[in-house]
Design an enzyme around this catalytic site. Structure first.
Site, short mmCIF file in Angstrom:
data_model
loop_
_atom_site.label_atom_id
_atom_site.label_comp_id
_atom_site.label_asym_id
_atom_site.label_seq_id
_atom_site.Cartn_x
_atom_site.Cartn_y
_atom_site.Cartn_z
N ASN B 395 6.80 -8.58 -8.28
CA ASN B 395 6.11 -8.97 -7.07
C ASN B 395 5.43 -7.77 -6.40
OD1 ASN B 395 5.26 -10.07 -4.67
ND2 ASN B 395 7.15 -11.15 -4.24
N ASP B 396 6.23 -6.87 -5.85
CA ASP B 396 5.64 -5.77 -5.08
C ASP B 396 4.76 -4.86 -5.92
OD1 ASP B 396 6.95 -6.73 -2.82
OD2 ASP B 396 8.78 -5.67 -3.37
N VAL B 397 5.12 -4.70 -7.20
CA VAL B 397 4.36 -3.77 -8.05
C VAL B 397 2.99 -4.32 -8.45
CG1 VAL B 397 6.42 -2.62 -8.92
CG2 VAL B 397 5.46 -4.54 -10.19
N VAL B 398 2.74 -5.61 -8.14
CA VAL B 398 1.40 -6.17 -8.43
C VAL B 398 0.72 -6.63 -7.13
CG1 VAL B 398 1.91 -6.87 -10.79
CG2 VAL B 398 2.41 -8.44 -8.93
N ASN B 399 1.22 -6.18 -6.00
CA ASN B 399 0.69 -6.65 -4.72
C ASN B 399 -0.54 -5.86 -4.31
OD1 ASN B 399 0.26 -7.56 -2.14
ND2 ASN B 399 2.44 -7.55 -1.58
#
Lengths: 108, 469
Positions: B395-399
């Site tokens: 999630n966060d690493v592709v935000n």
């Protein structure tokens, strides 16, 4: 200030050792790929478990009738060993799982 | 005299093994042997201590039975814990072991201090020695209590990020107080013991306050930092005993850990001070408006269809994949697609998972060869030529907020630019935000489709569908 200079003179070799080791530590690690960060961290974690030697010396030199020192030393040796053994075993387990493509094919 | 030389030789061999072992740990091919080499070095250093250590009166170590019992207990717990741990729980375990080392350091300095007090020789002890003793106590205790909080946070025992205004001032105040007390101890005032134990308690409190405000996504940096703290504490303890093995091991880990911490900060494009001061992820949804936008859903069979006709598929695994125990299913999908002549690779963000490099370990567990795992920069070059990106529990690493929303708490972190691919399929269980608690604009992009469901389940269904095509 006098104390400070005396301290430097008394521990000259140790201070050299510390400074050289600092550079060595930086040098050894700076090239590590991110794939190995977790095992590296846990392996390094195991290495600082060498602190257990201090705990062993503390306990080995304590008077057996000094219960406080004995029990604190006892706990120190337990947690120190936990750090060393746990750290190396878990790193070994992790690294055992890393396989390269080549190796995989030859197994099949 | 002979035993002293033999002990020095043991420590020398041990130190060299530590250095070589650590060096070998930085390449996948030699890492396993590197770790074993360091372990052998440790065995030699510890064994040498038992055999050849002599105190100032020339006596060998006493209380051997008790020491061996303690070692047996520690080794048993350590081995069991290490053998039983699930790969997903690795970060907790590392911080637990690290805390154990920190505790060991502070206990050593307590015993040593008591010895000085009870033999009434505090006035003969040099200031430098006392300062090192206090530094050992301080750093060891901070590392211990900090690691315990980190453990509880990673283990899910503590879910909240606690921060209050003025926390930094309180932390700073505690440090000043500790320095003040240290000066009192060194000057040999009346209540030396009282001050010494006050430092011990304050250091424990400091460790707690130091880690409590640090948010989920920044935990890896903290573990690494605490790791180097314990290394430094070990080195101080080594100084106390003029013990070369402890000094080299400690300093090596201390400086290596510091570098590793900085490397991780760089990967997240955050400064260390920001990590330590800013409570990451405390703000809930900085990009609140995106939560109201529409997203597209995609079915399992459509996903299978799209993948079947793709030329190049990239998989972006996240911690959610590991929680669903879907690594094996993921590898199966990868094999089926590869057999059909489709190019498959994994894009791994440096901080994917709960600690840096964690995702690599999790995939290695599922027999995914490490040459298929690509790091962030090469992956970002490949996304524009990729037909389908399958985001599994990341999630966060592709935000994209990290790139284009200055208000987002993760602004500035380098991400995997999956939105550059032709089609992005995001598998999640629900629309809930990730570990850092930030909503993700990627889910509402035109080329993004959401595939809801448990990762393992969904992957198995996709595999069945593709097989039947």
């Amino acid at each position: 200030m006098q104390d400070f200079f005396q301290f430097i003179t008394d521990n000259e070799q140790m201070i050299y050792l510390i400074i050289l080791m600092m550079f060595l530590g930086v040098e050894v690690i700076s090239q590590v790929p991110s794939i190995l960060h977790t095992p590296l961290m846990s392996g390094a974690n195991a290495i600082h478990g060498v602190i257990v030697i201090g705990a062993i010396i503390v306990m080995g030199e304590s008077d057996a009738n000094n219960y406080l020192a004995m029990s604190i030393g006892f706990i120190a040796v337990i947690v120190g060993t936990l750090n060393v053994v746990g750290g190396f075993v878990v790193t070994d387990k992790m690294l055992g799982m890393f396989k390269s493509d080549k190796k995989n094919n030859s197994n099949n | 005299m002979l035993s002293t030389s033999l002990l020095l030789i043991c420590y020398l061999v041990g130190s060299v093994a530590f250095i070589l072992g650590l060096k070998m740990l930085s390449s996948p091919k030699t890492a396993l042997n590197g770790n074993r080499l360091a372990a052998v070095g440790m065995l030699i250093a510890i064994g040498g201590t038992f055999l050849f250590y002599r105190n100032s009166n020339g006596e060998p170590l006493g209380n051997l039975i008790y020491i061996f019992i303690a070692i047996a207990i520690g080794a048993t717990i350590g081995t069991l814990g290490a053998k039983k741990v699930k790969m997903t729980a690795m970060p907790q375990l590392v911080s637990l072991f690290n805390g154990a080392g920190g505790l060991c350091a502070s206990l050593i300095s307590i015993v040593e201090f008591n010895r000085i007090i009870s033999s009434n020789t505090i006035n003969q002890i040099s200031t430098g020695f006392l300062l090192i003793l206090i530094a050992d106590l301080l750093i060891g205790s901070v590392s211990f209590s900090g690691s315990m909080i980190a453990f509880a946070k990673l283990n899910g025992n503590i879910k909240k990020v606690t921060s209050f205004t003025g926390q930094q001032f309180i932390n700073f105040g505690i440090l000043i107080l500790i320095i003040f007390l240290a000066v009192l101890v060194v000057n040999g005032s009346v209540n030396t013991s009282l001050y010494f134990y006050a430092i011990f308690s304050l250091a424990l409190v400091y460790g707690v306050l130091f880690v409590v405000p640090i948010g989920g996504a920044d935990m890896p940096v903290v573990i690494s930092l605490l790791n180097s703290f314990t290394g430094i504490a070990t080195a101080f303890a080594g100084f106390l005993y003029s013990n070369q093995a402890m000094m080299t091991g400690g300093i090596l880990v201390g400086s290596a850990g510091t570098i590793l911490t900085l490397v991780m900060c760089r990967a997240m494009n955050r400064s260390l001070s920001k990590v330590l001061l800013g409570s990451f992820g405390a703000k809930k949804t900085a990009t609140g408006e995106s939560a109201e936008r529409d997203y597209k859903e995609i079915s399992v069979s459509d996903t299978a269809m799209i993948m079947n006709y793709a030329h190049k598929v990239m998989i972006v695994p996240g911690y959610g994949l590991a929680v669903a125990q879907a690594q094996h299913a993921c590898h199966d999908l990868d094999k089926i697609l590869t057999d059909k002549g489709i190019e498959v690779s994994y894009a791994i963000h440096p901080v994917a998972g709960r600690m840096p490099g964690h995702m690599n370990v999790l995939l290695a567990e599922a027999n995914v060869p490490y040459d298929e795992l690509e790091e962030m920069e090469p992956s970002n070059d490949e996304f524009p030529h990729t037909d389908v990106v399958l985001v599994l529990g990341a999630n966060d690493v592709v935000n994209p907020a990290a790139e284009n929303d200055p208000a987002s708490p993760i602004y500035g972190m380098q991400i995997l630019e999956v939105d550059k691919a032709k089609q992005v399929i995001v598998n999640k269980r629900t629309m809930h935000p990730g570990y850092a608690g930030i909503s993700n604009a990627l889910f509402y992009e035109d080329n993004t489709s959401m595939l809801f469901g448990d990762a393992k389940n969904v992957l198995e269904q996709i595999i069945t569908e593709i097989k039947s095509m």
